[in-house]
Design a protein around this motif. Structure first.
Motif, PDB file in Angstrom:
ATOM      1  N   LEU A  36       0.829  -1.201   0.000  1.00 27.79           N
ATOM      2  CA  LEU A  36       0.000   0.000   0.000  1.00 27.79           C
ATOM      3  C   LEU A  36       0.869   1.259   0.000  1.00 27.79           C
ATOM      4  O   LEU A  36       0.621   2.187  -0.769  1.00 27.79           O
ATOM      5  CB  LEU A  36      -0.941  -0.007   1.200  1.00 27.79           C
ATOM      6  CG  LEU A  36      -1.887   1.167   1.349  1.00 27.79           C
ATOM      7  CD1 LEU A  36      -2.883   1.195   0.196  1.00 27.79           C
ATOM      8  CD2 LEU A  36      -2.622   1.089   2.667  1.00 27.79           C
ATOM      9  N   LEU A  37       1.893   1.280   0.818  1.00 23.06           N
ATOM     10  CA  LEU A  37       2.791   2.440   0.864  1.00 23.06           C
ATOM     11  C   LEU A  37       3.591   2.597  -0.429  1.00 23.06           C
ATOM     12  O   LEU A  37       3.756   3.714  -0.926  1.00 23.06           O
ATOM     13  CB  LEU A  37       3.736   2.321   2.055  1.00 23.06           C
ATOM     14  CG  LEU A  37       3.100   2.469   3.430  1.00 23.06           C
ATOM     15  CD1 LEU A  37       4.122   2.168   4.513  1.00 23.06           C
ATOM     16  CD2 LEU A  37       2.523   3.853   3.597  1.00 23.06           C
ATOM     17  N   LEU A  38       4.082   1.488  -0.968  1.00 26.23           N
ATOM     18  CA  LEU A  38       4.849   1.562  -2.209  1.00 26.23           C
ATOM     19  C   LEU A  38       3.970   1.978  -3.385  1.00 26.23           C
ATOM     20  O   LEU A  38       4.398   2.737  -4.253  1.00 26.23           O
ATOM     21  CB  LEU A  38       5.510   0.214  -2.502  1.00 26.23           C
ATOM     22  CG  LEU A  38       6.639  -0.188  -1.564  1.00 26.23           C
ATOM     23  CD1 LEU A  38       7.075  -1.618  -1.850  1.00 26.23           C
ATOM     24  CD2 LEU A  38       7.798   0.764  -1.670  1.00 26.23           C
ATOM     25  N   LEU A  39       2.743   1.494  -3.408  1.00 25.05           N
ATOM     26  CA  LEU A  39       1.834   1.875  -4.480  1.00 25.05           C
ATOM     27  C   LEU A  39       1.460   3.350  -4.381  1.00 25.05           C
ATOM     28  O   LEU A  39       1.323   4.028  -5.398  1.00 25.05           O
ATOM     29  CB  LEU A  39       0.572   1.004  -4.434  1.00 25.05           C
ATOM     30  CG  LEU A  39      -0.296   1.005  -5.659  1.00 25.05           C
ATOM     31  CD1 LEU A  39       0.476   0.436  -6.838  1.00 25.05           C
ATOM     32  CD2 LEU A  39      -1.533   0.176  -5.424  1.00 25.05           C
ATOM     33  N   TRP A  40       1.324   3.848  -3.175  1.00 26.31           N
ATOM     34  CA  TRP A  40       1.057   5.272  -2.994  1.00 26.31           C
ATOM     35  C   TRP A  40       2.245   6.091  -3.516  1.00 26.31           C
ATOM     36  O   TRP A  40       2.060   7.138  -4.135  1.00 26.31           O
ATOM     37  CB  TRP A  40       0.796   5.578  -1.527  1.00 26.31           C
ATOM     38  CG  TRP A  40       0.546   7.018  -1.281  1.00 26.31           C
ATOM     39  CD1 TRP A  40      -0.578   7.728  -1.582  1.00 26.31           C
ATOM     40  CD2 TRP A  40       1.460   7.945  -0.695  1.00 26.31           C
ATOM     41  NE1 TRP A  40      -0.413   9.040  -1.215  1.00 26.31           N
ATOM     42  CE2 TRP A  40       0.826   9.191  -0.669  1.00 26.31           C
ATOM     43  CE3 TRP A  40       2.741   7.822  -0.189  1.00 26.31           C
ATOM     44  CZ2 TRP A  40       1.451  10.316  -0.146  1.00 26.31           C
ATOM     45  CZ3 TRP A  40       3.352   8.938   0.325  1.00 26.31           C
ATOM     46  CH2 TRP A  40       2.701  10.173   0.342  1.00 26.31           C
ATOM     47  N   GLY A  41       3.474   5.606  -3.293  1.00 27.33           N
ATOM     48  CA  GLY A  41       4.651   6.295  -3.804  1.00 27.33           C
ATOM     49  C   GLY A  41       4.746   6.253  -5.317  1.00 27.33           C
ATOM     50  O   GLY A  41       5.192   7.208  -5.959  1.00 27.33           O
ATOM     51  N   VAL A  42       4.302   5.171  -5.905  1.00 30.81           N
ATOM     52  CA  VAL A  42       4.321   5.031  -7.364  1.00 30.81           C
ATOM     53  C   VAL A  42       3.323   5.983  -8.015  1.00 30.81           C
ATOM     54  O   VAL A  42       3.515   6.427  -9.147  1.00 30.81           O
ATOM     55  CB  VAL A  42       4.033   3.554  -7.745  1.00 30.81           C
ATOM     56  CG1 VAL A  42       3.678   3.396  -9.198  1.00 30.81           C
ATOM     57  CG2 VAL A  42       5.225   2.686  -7.400  1.00 30.81           C
ATOM     58  N   SER A  43       2.287   6.330  -7.301  1.00 29.25           N
ATOM     59  CA  SER A  43       1.229   7.165  -7.884  1.00 29.25           C
ATOM     60  C   SER A  43       1.739   8.546  -8.320  1.00 29.25           C
ATOM     61  O   SER A  43       1.129   9.184  -9.169  1.00 29.25           O
ATOM     62  CB  SER A  43       0.083   7.333  -6.894  1.00 29.25           C
ATOM     63  OG  SER A  43       0.487   8.096  -5.785  1.00 29.25           O
ATOM     64  N   PHE A  44       2.852   8.996  -7.771  1.00 23.79           N
ATOM     65  CA  PHE A  44       3.397  10.296  -8.164  1.00 23.79           C
ATOM     66  C   PHE A  44       4.007  10.279  -9.566  1.00 23.79           C
ATOM     67  O   PHE A  44       4.237  11.323 -10.147  1.00 23.79           O
ATOM     68  CB  PHE A  44       4.442  10.768  -7.149  1.00 23.79           C
ATOM     69  CG  PHE A  44       3.858  11.055  -5.803  1.00 23.79           C
ATOM     70  CD1 PHE A  44       2.977  12.110  -5.630  1.00 23.79           C
ATOM     71  CD2 PHE A  44       4.164  10.254  -4.716  1.00 23.79           C
ATOM     72  CE1 PHE A  44       2.431  12.371  -4.385  1.00 23.79           C
ATOM     73  CE2 PHE A  44       3.619  10.509  -3.471  1.00 23.79           C
ATOM     74  CZ  PHE A  44       2.748  11.571  -3.311  1.00 23.79           C
ATOM     75  N   PHE A  45       4.267   9.092 -10.097  1.00 24.50           N
ATOM     76  CA  PHE A  45       4.846   8.978 -11.432  1.00 24.50           C
ATOM     77  C   PHE A  45       3.794   8.846 -12.519  1.00 24.50           C
ATOM     78  O   PHE A  45       4.126   8.842 -13.694  1.00 24.50           O
ATOM     79  CB  PHE A  45       5.785   7.765 -11.494  1.00 24.50           C
ATOM     80  CG  PHE A  45       7.001   7.929 -10.632  1.00 24.50           C
ATOM     81  CD1 PHE A  45       8.082   8.653 -11.087  1.00 24.50           C
ATOM     82  CD2 PHE A  45       7.047   7.370  -9.365  1.00 24.50           C
ATOM     83  CE1 PHE A  45       9.208   8.801 -10.301  1.00 24.50           C
ATOM     84  CE2 PHE A  45       8.161   7.518  -8.569  1.00 24.50           C
ATOM     85  CZ  PHE A  45       9.237   8.238  -9.032  1.00 24.50           C
ATOM     86  N   TYR A  46       2.532   8.716 -12.155  1.00 26.65           N
ATOM     87  CA  TYR A  46       1.455   8.543 -13.131  1.00 26.65           C
ATOM     88  C   TYR A  46       0.524   9.752 -13.082  1.00 26.65           C
ATOM     89  O   TYR A  46      -0.564   9.697 -12.549  1.00 26.65           O
ATOM     90  CB  TYR A  46       0.653   7.281 -12.842  1.00 26.65           C
ATOM     91  CG  TYR A  46       1.414   6.012 -13.062  1.00 26.65           C
ATOM     92  CD1 TYR A  46       1.714   5.585 -14.342  1.00 26.65           C
ATOM     93  CD2 TYR A  46       1.840   5.237 -11.999  1.00 26.65           C
ATOM     94  CE1 TYR A  46       2.411   4.421 -14.558  1.00 26.65           C
ATOM     95  CE2 TYR A  46       2.531   4.069 -12.199  1.00 26.65           C
ATOM     96  CZ  TYR A  46       2.815   3.673 -13.480  1.00 26.65           C
ATOM     97  OH  TYR A  46       3.505   2.515 -13.694  1.00 26.65           O
ATOM     98  N   LYS A  47       0.949  10.849 -13.662  1.00 27.03           N
ATOM     99  CA  LYS A  47       0.118  12.045 -13.666  1.00 27.03           C
ATOM    100  C   LYS A  47      -0.367  12.430 -15.057  1.00 27.03           C
ATOM    101  O   LYS A  47      -1.369  13.087 -15.197  1.00 27.03           O
ATOM    102  CB  LYS A  47       0.881  13.227 -13.063  1.00 27.03           C
ATOM    103  CG  LYS A  47       1.161  13.063 -11.594  1.00 27.03           C
ATOM    104  CD  LYS A  47      -0.107  12.999 -10.801  1.00 27.03           C
ATOM    105  CE  LYS A  47       0.191  12.854  -9.328  1.00 27.03           C
ATOM    106  NZ  LYS A  47      -0.970  12.522  -8.557  1.00 27.03           N
TER     107      LYS A  47
END
Length: 109
Positions: A36-47
Motif C-alpha cells: 500500500l505504501l509503495l503503491l502510494w509512492g508510485v502514484s506520483f509517477f502517473y500524472k
C-alpha cells in the motif's frame, strides 16, 4: 483513494489465492501494508494522461516492488523459490497495471 483501496484489495485476494494454492505462505499477508505504501509512492509517477495501456515504467516499478518484497523475506529468514518470486511478480504486476491504467484513463475524461 478509492482506486488505491481497490488495488490493495485485489492484492489481498491474489495473496489469498496464492496461499490456497500453496504458492505463498501465511507470512505473505505482512506485505500488504508495505504494498500500500509503495503503491502510494508510485502514484506520483502517473500524472499524465495517455492512451497507452502498458509502459516500460510499469515493469520497472513492478520489479522494484518485487525486489523489496524479496529483501523483506530474506531479512525475515524465509527461503524463496523461483515459483514464489514469479507468482509475486505476477501479482504485483497485475495490481500495478490496474492502478496505473485507472489513473491514466481517468485523467483522459
Amino acid at each position: 483513494m478509492l482506486t488505491l483501496s481497490i488495488t490493495t484489495l485485489f492484492f489481498l485476494l491474489f495473496l489469498f489465492l496464492g496461499n490456497v494454492l500453496q504458492f505463498l505462505n501465511a507470512q505473505a499477508y505482512w506485505m500488504m501494508p508495505i504494498f500500500l505504501l509503495l503503491l502510494w509512492g508510485v502514484s506520483f509517477f502517473y500524472k499524465e494522461a495517455n492512451t497507452k495501456s502498458i509502459e516500460g515504467k510499469d515493469f520497472l516499478f513492478t520489479l522494484i516492488i518485487t525486489w523489496i518484497f524479496y529483501l523483506c523475506y530474506q531479512l525475515m529468514g524465509f527461503a524463496i523459490s523461483k515459483v514464489f518470486f514469479t507468482y509475486y511478480y505476477l501479482v504485483v504486476f497485475l495490481c500495478v497495471e490496474l492502478y496505473a491504467d485507472s489513473i491514466r484513463f481517468k485523467s483522459l475524461i
